[in-house]
Every structure is written in structure tokens, then in C-alpha cells.
Write an enzyme that holds these catalytic residues in place. Sequence first.
Site, mmCIF file in Angstrom:
data_model
loop_
_atom_site.group_PDB
_atom_site.id
_atom_site.type_symbol
_atom_site.label_atom_id
_atom_site.label_comp_id
_atom_site.label_asym_id
_atom_site.label_seq_id
_atom_site.Cartn_x
_atom_site.Cartn_y
_atom_site.Cartn_z
ATOM 1 N N HIS A 31 0.815 -1.218 0.000
ATOM 2 C CA HIS A 31 0.000 0.000 0.000
ATOM 3 C C HIS A 31 0.843 1.260 0.000
ATOM 4 O O HIS A 31 0.355 2.331 -0.324
ATOM 5 C CB HIS A 31 -0.958 0.120 1.190
ATOM 6 C CG HIS A 31 -1.232 -1.104 1.973
ATOM 7 N ND1 HIS A 31 -2.038 -2.107 1.503
ATOM 8 C CD2 HIS A 31 -0.843 -1.479 3.202
ATOM 9 C CE1 HIS A 31 -2.110 -3.045 2.435
ATOM 10 N NE2 HIS A 31 -1.393 -2.694 3.458
ATOM 11 N N HIS B 221 6.259 6.526 6.308
ATOM 12 C CA HIS B 221 5.788 6.106 4.985
ATOM 13 C C HIS B 221 5.159 7.305 4.284
ATOM 14 O O HIS B 221 4.995 8.366 4.907
ATOM 15 C CB HIS B 221 4.774 4.956 5.122
ATOM 16 C CG HIS B 221 3.553 5.385 5.869
ATOM 17 N ND1 HIS B 221 3.429 5.229 7.229
ATOM 18 C CD2 HIS B 221 2.418 6.011 5.463
ATOM 19 C CE1 HIS B 221 2.269 5.730 7.615
ATOM 20 N NE2 HIS B 221 1.632 6.217 6.564
ATOM 21 N N HIS C 122 2.155 8.893 1.258
ATOM 22 C CA HIS C 122 0.930 8.773 0.458
ATOM 23 C C HIS C 122 1.089 9.749 -0.701
ATOM 24 O O HIS C 122 1.602 10.859 -0.499
ATOM 25 C CB HIS C 122 -0.290 9.156 1.291
ATOM 26 C CG HIS C 122 -0.471 8.310 2.513
ATOM 27 N ND1 HIS C 122 -1.250 7.178 2.526
ATOM 28 C CD2 HIS C 122 0.051 8.421 3.769
ATOM 29 C CE1 HIS C 122 -1.214 6.633 3.739
ATOM 30 N NE2 HIS C 122 -0.425 7.366 4.505
ATOM 31 N N GLU D 263 -3.373 13.175 2.144
ATOM 32 C CA GLU D 263 -4.563 12.672 2.830
ATOM 33 C C GLU D 263 -5.271 13.841 3.504
ATOM 34 O O GLU D 263 -6.458 14.067 3.286
ATOM 35 C CB GLU D 263 -4.142 11.606 3.855
ATOM 36 C CG GLU D 263 -3.437 10.445 3.187
ATOM 37 C CD GLU D 263 -3.676 9.135 3.896
ATOM 38 O OE1 GLU D 263 -3.188 8.991 5.024
ATOM 39 O OE2 GLU D 263 -4.383 8.270 3.312
ATOM 40 N N HIS E 80 4.148 10.495 6.685
ATOM 41 C CA HIS E 80 3.689 10.163 8.033
ATOM 42 C C HIS E 80 4.814 9.529 8.829
ATOM 43 O O HIS E 80 5.444 8.576 8.356
ATOM 44 C CB HIS E 80 2.509 9.185 7.971
ATOM 45 C CG HIS E 80 1.251 9.818 7.470
ATOM 46 N ND1 HIS E 80 0.194 9.102 6.943
ATOM 47 C CD2 HIS E 80 0.882 11.135 7.441
ATOM 48 C CE1 HIS E 80 -0.774 9.957 6.607
ATOM 49 N NE2 HIS E 80 -0.375 11.190 6.888
ATOM 50 N N THR F 283 -5.266 5.923 8.871
ATOM 51 C CA THR F 283 -5.960 6.283 7.627
ATOM 52 C C THR F 283 -6.152 5.077 6.716
ATOM 53 O O THR F 283 -6.635 5.219 5.599
ATOM 54 C CB THR F 283 -5.197 7.381 6.856
ATOM 55 O OG1 THR F 283 -3.936 6.858 6.439
ATOM 56 C CG2 THR F 283 -4.992 8.625 7.711
ATOM 57 N N THR F 284 -5.741 3.906 7.172
ATOM 58 C CA THR F 284 -5.946 2.664 6.416
ATOM 59 C C THR F 284 -6.609 1.646 7.336
ATOM 60 O O THR F 284 -6.508 1.767 8.566
ATOM 61 C CB THR F 284 -4.602 2.079 5.933
ATOM 62 O OG1 THR F 284 -3.797 1.759 7.074
ATOM 63 C CG2 THR F 284 -3.848 3.049 5.041
HETATM 64 S S1 B30 Z 1 -1.311 6.104 9.011
HETATM 65 O O1 B30 Z 1 -0.152 6.862 9.404
HETATM 66 O O2 B30 Z 1 -2.542 6.525 9.633
HETATM 67 N N1 B30 Z 1 -1.481 6.173 7.457
HETATM 68 C C1 B30 Z 1 -0.613 1.857 10.299
HETATM 69 C C2 B30 Z 1 0.194 2.872 10.781
HETATM 70 C C3 B30 Z 1 -0.013 4.178 10.365
HETATM 71 C C4 B30 Z 1 -1.028 4.472 9.480
HETATM 72 C C5 B30 Z 1 -1.821 3.466 8.990
HETATM 73 C C6 B30 Z 1 -1.618 2.135 9.406
HETATM 74 C C7 B30 Z 1 -0.397 0.467 10.782
HETATM 75 O O3 B30 Z 1 0.528 0.206 11.509
HETATM 76 N N2 B30 Z 1 -1.245 -0.471 10.397
HETATM 77 C C8 B30 Z 1 -1.217 -1.820 10.859
HETATM 78 C C9 B30 Z 1 -0.092 -2.550 10.255
HETATM 79 N N3 B30 Z 1 -0.369 -3.021 8.908
HETATM 80 C C10 B30 Z 1 0.808 -3.698 8.500
HETATM 81 C C11 B30 Z 1 1.596 -2.946 7.541
HETATM 82 O O4 B30 Z 1 2.596 -2.318 7.887
HETATM 83 O O5 B30 Z 1 1.272 -2.986 6.279
HETATM 84 C C12 B30 Z 1 -1.499 -3.888 8.838
HETATM 85 C C13 B30 Z 1 -2.335 -3.682 7.611
HETATM 86 O O6 B30 Z 1 -2.184 -2.655 6.850
HETATM 87 O O7 B30 Z 1 -3.183 -4.487 7.288
HETATM 88 CU CU1 B30 Z 1 -0.604 -2.777 5.693
HETATM 89 ZN ZN ZN Z 2 -0.092 7.183 6.459
#
Ligand code: B30
Ligand code: ZN
Length: 264
Positions: free
Chosen positions: A67, A92, A94, A106, A119, A201-202
Site C-alpha cells: 500500500h 511512509h 501517500h 490525505e 507520516h 488512515t488505512t
Molecule cells: S497512518 O499513518 O494513519 N497512514 C498503520 C500505521 C499508520 C497508518 C496506517 C496504518 C499500521 O501500523 N497499520 C497496521 C499494520 N499493517 C501492516 C503494515 O505495515 O502494512 C497492517 C495492515 O495494513 O493491514 Cu498494511
Molecule cells: Zn499514512
Amino acid sequence: AVTYWTYTGSVGQSKWAEYFPDCGGKAQSPVDVATVQTQYDPSLGPLTPLGYSQHGNKPFSLYNNGHTVVVPLPGWMGLGGLPWQFTAVQMHLHWGNGAPEAGGSEHTINGQSSAAELHVVHYNSELYPNMSVAMTQQDGLAVLGVLIETGEEANQAFWNILNYLGRIRHAGQSVSIPAFDVQSLLPSDLGRYYRYNGSLTTPPCFQSVLWTLFTETVKISHTQLMKLETVLYASKEDADRVVMQDNYRTPQPLNDRTILSSFP
Ligand code: B30
Ligand code: ZN
């Protein structure tokens, strides 16, 4: 039930809440910041990145998780200036599709998108043992959001990531990259920002994030922005070759939340 998700299509963002109920919650991210409706909070002092510049001799890694592109951060990096101690986890990006008028960020400000958004994710290490536990808790995470715009000049700091994207074209690939000063990716003014409570946000969209969105943007060149599209959503075994772009969620309802500002 599905456990995978995408930005568009049959498991795209309009469907997330069907499979990940929290994505339909009342405190989701990102949001649009309507600046006239923000409220000045004089208690919001400057944030202090801790150990961001102290990268040691160990290389970083850069990873395509299907993603976005992620740089896991060493556990000695953290964030000061918040009610609890936070430890850095990863950063990471976006982004959009590189078209001059198209968005990619975002968060939006008064309805305006930026080209991309960085982020930097931290967890509350004073209250929780690790990221997995913290992300399920309402006070578990702190994410720094940096809006990225295109300008004339290349941003040397961003080459530390962008130079290596050709090595992680496919989901699941990772590459070791030279360590660098993470603070060099941030704006210079860390004292002016917006603050609100929101979510990942995911999916799974847990409502666990204390968001900080800096008002100062950082600039990268258009060539640098286009480099992000080196990366694909699919793994090497996968037949499709969809370019990773438009990996941003659209702004969510603010509902009864107030966005605070650190400046009058
Ligand atoms: S964000 O900064 O709000 N875009 C996660 C951390 C920060 C944001 C979004 C998600 C996160 O740690 N999600 C859970 C971990 N992921 C694993 C991963 O690194 O790859 C689980 C998932 O989403 O299913 Cu993809
Ligand atoms: Zn993010």
C-alpha cells in the site's frame, strides 16, 4: 470476510467499513482542516524529535508493503513535547498520480490537497509495550503529518528514500539503504501545527491516533514526485502491474471534533 484492501475497486475505500467496522467510526482520519474553524490552544508547545538525527552505523530498510513504501525506524527515535513519551515505529508516504493539479495528500487545508504526505508513526511507550497493543488504544499512537508540495528544486533529503525505489518495485520486497538524518525530511518550523484526535488512515482504521499536521510544507521536485510511481501495488508473482499511485484516503467527517492550532 476479507483481510486485504485497496484504495479503489471492489475492496476500495467506500467498502472499508463493511469489512473493518472502525473505518465507519465518528473520529476517522484524514480530515479537511478548515482553518477558520480551528481553535488556538496556547498549551501546544513545539514538538521535539528525539534522536532523529542520531542514526548510528546501522543501515535502514525500505519496504514495499503493497500500500505504501515504509522505512521502519530504530527504537531510540522518539517524540517529546506530548503528554506521554512516544517511540518511533516507521515512516511512509501517500501520493497521487503526478499530474500537476491532482492531489495526493490525505489531509487537506481549506479543501486544498498537496502533492503527497509523509507520516512518521510513533506509539505511546509509556503506557503500552508495543505498536500492536498501542494501536488498539485510544491514546496509543502519535503520527506526524507533513504535507509535500512540488517546487523547482530537488529536496536532497528525500533522495535518501527515492533513490532506492527501483529495488522495491514489487509488494513484499525490501532493500537496505544507508541510514540518514530523519529530521531532514521534516519542515524546519515544528512549532506551528494543527492537532486533533483521529485514526489510522488505512484499515483497520483504529481510532488511536493523536494527529499533528505541520503548517509548513516541504518541497520536492516534480521529478522526485514521479519517482514514487516506480513502485507497484502487486507482488512479483502477481500478473497485474498496477502502478502504486493515489494511495490516499479522502477526508472524513469531522463530526463533533475540534481541530486545535498551536498558534493564534
Ligand atoms: S497512518 O499513518 O494513519 N497512514 C498503520 C500505521 C499508520 C497508518 C496506517 C496504518 C499500521 O501500523 N497499520 C497496521 C499494520 N499493517 C501492516 C503494515 O505495515 O502494512 C497492517 C495492515 O495494513 O493491514 Cu498494511
Ligand atoms: Zn499514512
